[in-house]
Design a protein around this motif. Sequence first.
Motif, PDB file in Angstrom:
ATOM      1  N   LEU A 103     -15.957  18.379  -5.708  1.00  0.00           N
ATOM      2  CA  LEU A 103     -17.340  18.873  -4.911  1.00  0.00           C
ATOM      3  C   LEU A 103     -17.733  17.814  -3.892  1.00  0.00           C
ATOM      4  CD1 LEU A 103     -19.422  20.875  -7.302  1.00  0.00           C
ATOM      5  CD2 LEU A 103     -17.984  21.979  -5.435  1.00  0.00           C
ATOM      6  N   ARG A 104     -18.090  16.617  -4.341  1.00  0.00           N
ATOM      7  CA  ARG A 104     -18.489  15.591  -3.471  1.00  0.00           C
ATOM      8  C   ARG A 104     -17.350  14.956  -2.379  1.00  0.00           C
ATOM      9  NH1 ARG A 104     -21.379  15.243  -7.952  1.00  0.00           N
ATOM     10  NH2 ARG A 104     -23.719  14.547  -7.629  1.00  0.00           N
ATOM     11  N   MET A 105     -16.201  15.188  -2.750  1.00  0.00           N
ATOM     12  CA  MET A 105     -15.161  14.774  -1.909  1.00  0.00           C
ATOM     13  C   MET A 105     -15.008  15.934  -0.573  1.00  0.00           C
ATOM     14  SD  MET A 105     -13.708  11.880  -2.583  1.00  0.00           S
ATOM     15  CE  MET A 105     -15.475  11.483  -3.281  1.00  0.00           C
ATOM     16  N   GLU A 106     -15.345  17.089  -1.222  1.00  0.00           N
ATOM     17  CA  GLU A 106     -15.138  18.165  -0.421  1.00  0.00           C
ATOM     18  C   GLU A 106     -16.336  18.153   0.807  1.00  0.00           C
ATOM     19  OE1 GLU A 106     -15.527  23.084  -0.079  1.00  0.00           O
ATOM     20  OE2 GLU A 106     -16.335  21.815  -1.920  1.00  0.00           O
ATOM     21  N   ALA A 107     -17.668  17.785   0.140  1.00  0.00           N
ATOM     22  CA  ALA A 107     -18.785  17.592   1.025  1.00  0.00           C
ATOM     23  C   ALA A 107     -18.702  16.522   2.038  1.00  0.00           C
ATOM     24  CB  ALA A 107     -20.119  17.468   0.129  1.00  0.00           C
ATOM     25  N   LEU A 108     -18.027  15.346   1.866  1.00  0.00           N
ATOM     26  CA  LEU A 108     -17.701  14.220   2.508  1.00  0.00           C
ATOM     27  C   LEU A 108     -16.997  14.798   3.706  1.00  0.00           C
ATOM     28  CD1 LEU A 108     -17.739  11.297   0.162  1.00  0.00           C
ATOM     29  CD2 LEU A 108     -19.348  11.583   1.722  1.00  0.00           C
ATOM     30  N   PHE A 109     -15.876  15.327   3.510  1.00  0.00           N
ATOM     31  CA  PHE A 109     -14.782  15.428   4.380  1.00  0.00           C
ATOM     32  C   PHE A 109     -14.766  16.930   5.293  1.00  0.00           C
ATOM     33  CE2 PHE A 109     -13.341  11.977   1.974  1.00  0.00           C
ATOM     34  CZ  PHE A 109     -13.123  11.144   2.694  1.00  0.00           C
ATOM     35  N   ASN A 110     -15.340  17.682   4.658  1.00  0.00           N
ATOM     36  CA  ASN A 110     -15.191  19.183   5.257  1.00  0.00           C
ATOM     37  C   ASN A 110     -16.035  19.412   6.561  1.00  0.00           C
ATOM     38  OD1 ASN A 110     -17.632  19.831   4.156  1.00  0.00           O
ATOM     39  ND2 ASN A 110     -17.236  21.487   3.142  1.00  0.00           N
ATOM     40  N   ASP A 111     -16.944  18.439   6.897  1.00  0.00           N
ATOM     41  CA  ASP A 111     -17.677  18.762   7.973  1.00  0.00           C
ATOM     42  C   ASP A 111     -17.001  18.816   9.331  1.00  0.00           C
ATOM     43  OD1 ASP A 111     -19.618  18.225   6.239  1.00  0.00           O
ATOM     44  OD2 ASP A 111     -20.767  17.189   7.390  1.00  0.00           O
ATOM     45  N   ALA A 112     -15.757  17.963   9.494  1.00  0.00           N
ATOM     46  CA  ALA A 112     -14.885  17.880  10.443  1.00  0.00           C
ATOM     47  C   ALA A 112     -14.545  19.260  10.550  1.00  0.00           C
ATOM     48  CB  ALA A 112     -13.985  16.825  10.455  1.00  0.00           C
ATOM     49  N   THR A 113     -13.820  19.744   9.588  1.00  0.00           N
ATOM     50  CA  THR A 113     -13.060  21.053   9.743  1.00  0.00           C
ATOM     51  C   THR A 113     -14.073  22.276  10.260  1.00  0.00           C
ATOM     52  OG1 THR A 113     -11.899  20.361   7.646  1.00  0.00           O
ATOM     53  CG2 THR A 113     -11.713  22.571   8.533  1.00  0.00           C
ATOM     54  N   GLY A 114     -15.257  22.199   9.803  1.00  0.00           N
ATOM     55  CA  GLY A 114     -16.112  23.076  10.096  1.00  0.00           C
ATOM     56  C   GLY A 114     -16.296  23.074  11.636  1.00  0.00           C
ATOM     57  N   LEU A 115     -16.809  21.821  12.139  1.00  0.00           N
ATOM     58  CA  LEU A 115     -16.802  21.746  13.733  1.00  0.00           C
ATOM     59  C   LEU A 115     -15.815  21.838  14.495  1.00  0.00           C
ATOM     60  CD1 LEU A 115     -18.492  18.044  13.500  1.00  0.00           C
ATOM     61  CD2 LEU A 115     -19.372  19.937  14.206  1.00  0.00           C
ATOM     62  N   ILE A 116     -14.323  21.646  14.142  1.00  0.00           N
ATOM     63  CA  ILE A 116     -13.285  22.130  14.580  1.00  0.00           C
ATOM     64  C   ILE A 116     -13.352  23.666  14.947  1.00  0.00           C
ATOM     65  CG2 ILE A 116     -10.750  22.135  15.011  1.00  0.00           C
ATOM     66  CD1 ILE A 116     -12.324  19.609  16.020  1.00  0.00           C
ATOM     67  N   ILE A 117     -13.297  24.309  13.749  1.00  0.00           N
ATOM     68  CA  ILE A 117     -13.489  25.842  13.792  1.00  0.00           C
ATOM     69  C   ILE A 117     -14.436  26.261  14.676  1.00  0.00           C
ATOM     70  CG2 ILE A 117     -13.615  27.927  12.264  1.00  0.00           C
ATOM     71  CD1 ILE A 117     -12.337  26.366  10.240  1.00  0.00           C
ATOM     72  N   LEU A 118     -15.776  25.737  14.563  1.00  0.00           N
ATOM     73  CA  LEU A 118     -16.846  26.064  15.414  1.00  0.00           C
ATOM     74  C   LEU A 118     -16.466  26.121  16.977  1.00  0.00           C
ATOM     75  CD1 LEU A 118     -19.869  27.007  15.877  1.00  0.00           C
ATOM     76  CD2 LEU A 118     -20.363  24.628  15.495  1.00  0.00           C
ATOM     77  N   GLN A 119     -15.894  24.827  17.339  1.00  0.00           N
ATOM     78  CA  GLN A 119     -15.537  24.693  18.802  1.00  0.00           C
ATOM     79  C   GLN A 119     -14.350  25.696  19.225  1.00  0.00           C
ATOM     80  OE1 GLN A 119     -14.053  20.660  19.014  1.00  0.00           O
ATOM     81  NE2 GLN A 119     -16.007  19.698  18.665  1.00  0.00           N
ATOM     82  N   ALA A 120     -13.626  26.051  18.246  1.00  0.00           N
ATOM     83  CA  ALA A 120     -12.578  27.155  18.545  1.00  0.00           C
ATOM     84  C   ALA A 120     -13.359  28.377  18.866  1.00  0.00           C
ATOM     85  CB  ALA A 120     -11.512  27.353  17.416  1.00  0.00           C
ATOM     86  N   GLY A 121     -14.256  28.719  17.907  1.00  0.00           N
ATOM     87  CA  GLY A 121     -15.197  30.035  18.162  1.00  0.00           C
ATOM     88  C   GLY A 121     -16.010  29.980  19.286  1.00  0.00           C
ATOM     89  N   VAL A 122     -16.566  28.877  19.783  1.00  0.00           N
ATOM     90  CA  VAL A 122     -17.070  28.835  21.011  1.00  0.00           C
ATOM     91  C   VAL A 122     -16.475  28.939  22.344  1.00  0.00           C
ATOM     92  CG1 VAL A 122     -18.649  27.097  22.267  1.00  0.00           C
ATOM     93  CG2 VAL A 122     -18.988  27.409  19.894  1.00  0.00           C
ATOM     94  N   LEU A 123     -15.033  28.281  22.219  1.00  0.00           N
ATOM     95  CA  LEU A 123     -14.152  28.422  23.199  1.00  0.00           C
ATOM     96  C   LEU A 123     -13.942  30.016  23.385  1.00  0.00           C
ATOM     97  CD1 LEU A 123     -12.597  27.100  25.435  1.00  0.00           C
ATOM     98  CD2 LEU A 123     -10.592  26.629  23.817  1.00  0.00           C
ATOM     99  N   TRP A 124     -13.402  30.446  22.355  1.00  0.00           N
ATOM    100  CA  TRP A 124     -13.101  32.064  22.138  1.00  0.00           C
ATOM    101  C   TRP A 124     -14.242  32.729  22.843  1.00  0.00           C
ATOM    102  CZ3 TRP A 124     -11.154  34.639  17.197  1.00  0.00           C
ATOM    103  CH2 TRP A 124     -10.422  36.063  17.579  1.00  0.00           C
ATOM    104  N   TYR A 125     -15.451  32.720  22.341  1.00  0.00           N
ATOM    105  CA  TYR A 125     -16.587  33.409  23.086  1.00  0.00           C
ATOM    106  C   TYR A 125     -16.763  33.240  24.243  1.00  0.00           C
ATOM    107  CZ  TYR A 125     -21.709  34.915  23.032  1.00  0.00           C
ATOM    108  OH  TYR A 125     -22.613  35.648  22.969  1.00  0.00           O
ATOM    109  N   THR A 126     -16.577  32.080  24.944  1.00  0.00           N
ATOM    110  CA  THR A 126     -16.717  31.853  26.449  1.00  0.00           C
ATOM    111  C   THR A 126     -15.674  32.169  27.344  1.00  0.00           C
ATOM    112  OG1 THR A 126     -16.217  29.409  26.158  1.00  0.00           O
ATOM    113  CG2 THR A 126     -18.843  29.855  25.919  1.00  0.00           C
ATOM    114  N   SER A 127     -14.435  32.005  26.718  1.00  0.00           N
ATOM    115  CA  SER A 127     -13.293  32.388  27.578  1.00  0.00           C
ATOM    116  C   SER A 127     -12.572  33.441  27.180  1.00  0.00           C
ATOM    117  CB  SER A 127     -12.300  30.910  27.382  1.00  0.00           C
ATOM    118  OG  SER A 127     -11.665  30.992  26.253  1.00  0.00           O
ATOM    119  N   GLY A 128     -12.827  34.026  26.142  1.00  0.00           N
ATOM    120  CA  GLY A 128     -12.083  35.293  25.559  1.00  0.00           C
ATOM    121  C   GLY A 128     -10.849  35.077  24.955  1.00  0.00           C
ATOM    122  N   GLN A 129     -10.259  33.587  24.882  1.00  0.00           N
ATOM    123  CA  GLN A 129      -8.987  33.410  24.526  1.00  0.00           C
ATOM    124  C   GLN A 129      -9.066  32.456  23.020  1.00  0.00           C
ATOM    125  OE1 GLN A 129      -6.923  31.633  27.708  1.00  0.00           O
ATOM    126  NE2 GLN A 129      -6.498  33.659  28.369  1.00  0.00           N
TER     127      GLN A 129
END
Length: 524
Positions: free
Chosen positions: A150-176
């Motif tokens: 659980l602690r290893m997950e909490a230390l390293f999964n923030d980057a994954t969430g940020l990249i997925i969030l960036q993908a969602g934002v790009l999809w939201y703004t560009s439609g792709q």
Amino acid sequence: METKLILSTFMILMAAAVSNLIAQGFKKIAPTYINLLMGLLVGLLPLTNATVASFNNEIFMTAIIAPLLFFEGQNTRVLIVRRKRRLIIGTAVGLAVAIAAVVGFAVHTLGQVAWPLALIMVAISAPTDATALDSVTGGRLLPAHVGTVLRMEALFNDATGLIILQAGVLWYTSGQLALGKNLMAFLWSAGGGLVFGAGLAFGLMILRQWLLRSRWNFASSQIIIYLMTPIVIYLLAEEWSLSGIIAVVSAGLVYNGEAQRSRFSNPRQFHLSVQLINFGSEILNSFVFVILGILLARIMTGFQVGTGQHWFWLGVLVYTLAWGLRYGYARLIHLNQHEALIFALGGVHGTVTLALALSVGVLTTSDNQLVLLVETVVIILSMLVPTLVLPRLLPAALTAKQLSPKLATMRQAMVAAGLAQLEQLTLTPAVKASVTYDLRDQLRQNRLRSFLQQWRQQSWEPVQFNGDEALQERRALMQAFDAERQYLYNLALEHRFEPKVIYDLYSEILLAESLVLDPANQPE
């Protein structure tokens, strides 16, 4: 703006200090919950709420989250990360992606939410919070293996969430949705952040170790360099589109080995560093949950009925499905049913999740409020459910209340050993009275009237010992402390008390002795 920021910092620090004091009277409630409630109170009262500036995501991540994760990384051995690297990748990357895909599809299908918005919603709730996890266990003991995962997950999964969030934002703004581009961005962000953070930390470590062994060493400068390290690394990493979070975590991992092998080079400097780290971690943790309470209060009071009524059920859906996927993943990595349930409940979300929600500035007003409300439900459920369930699944740890009678008995006997040694010495009445007061003060039972009398004598009628009496006082204290340590040593050989309690008392004596011996600790 600067004045508002200073007032905000002062208000939050005072709220954290007061809530921590209040928490001492409610030992059954985790201090983080008291911090959270205090933050809610600050956010709900118009007078205090007006004192706190609007949330600034960049300042929050740079000045609070980066140092916290740096300290968390430093408390983690690199060997553990190396041994569990596959598990870390699977949990921090694979599980986060699976949750984003499956839960995002469910939110889109069942909640009638557009795909890009659904992905943004789920990505924001991907990062888990190790600090919040400690608050929901109810003073219970996590299985060692599950706690590590659980602690290893909490230390390293923030980057994954940020990249997925960036993908969602790009999809939201560009439609792709550019999967290939996002995959490369993830590899650059996470991998680059790991290498950059470790490399820069290693260079700074070599510099500080060289200074430590040279005539140029100066403790305060060393401490400043150390404390500024996570902030500098985070800012530089983010400037180059790398994961600042991964960078500061990897920097902390590098410093873990340094702390283990250089602690005796300059013990006074190392001890100061440890105390500053512990103090900083406590303050920042309290700071985070007070801020979380303020933000939750502002979100709920700013709710508009026209936003839509299905936000609560969307939050329940996101949390429930993510919980199910976490349980399934835990079984997949061969955790038993009991451990898998604990792992699933251990996916606690906190202020980082809310910070990500507040950082998305491209959403329409209605979409933005929907995301904030959904994430609020997810955060509350992720803290409330394990708080109610985990204490029934985990063995109880020894509480401070349970240890208190044993500690009090041992402390009484320890001081009695010191006072008995004092009776065997030839001392002037003034020296004996002074040393007796100091030894009894270890029991923390000297009355306030007695303290004020000592304070008045020291401040207004100072008892000036001559050279022989000053030497008598120091030697008497040394011999009394030696008798106290010998008592604890003999007690440890009997194996009747928990080693931690004995070590805590032993450490207190050593610290007290350092105040007597160390010239730097002597008042003018």
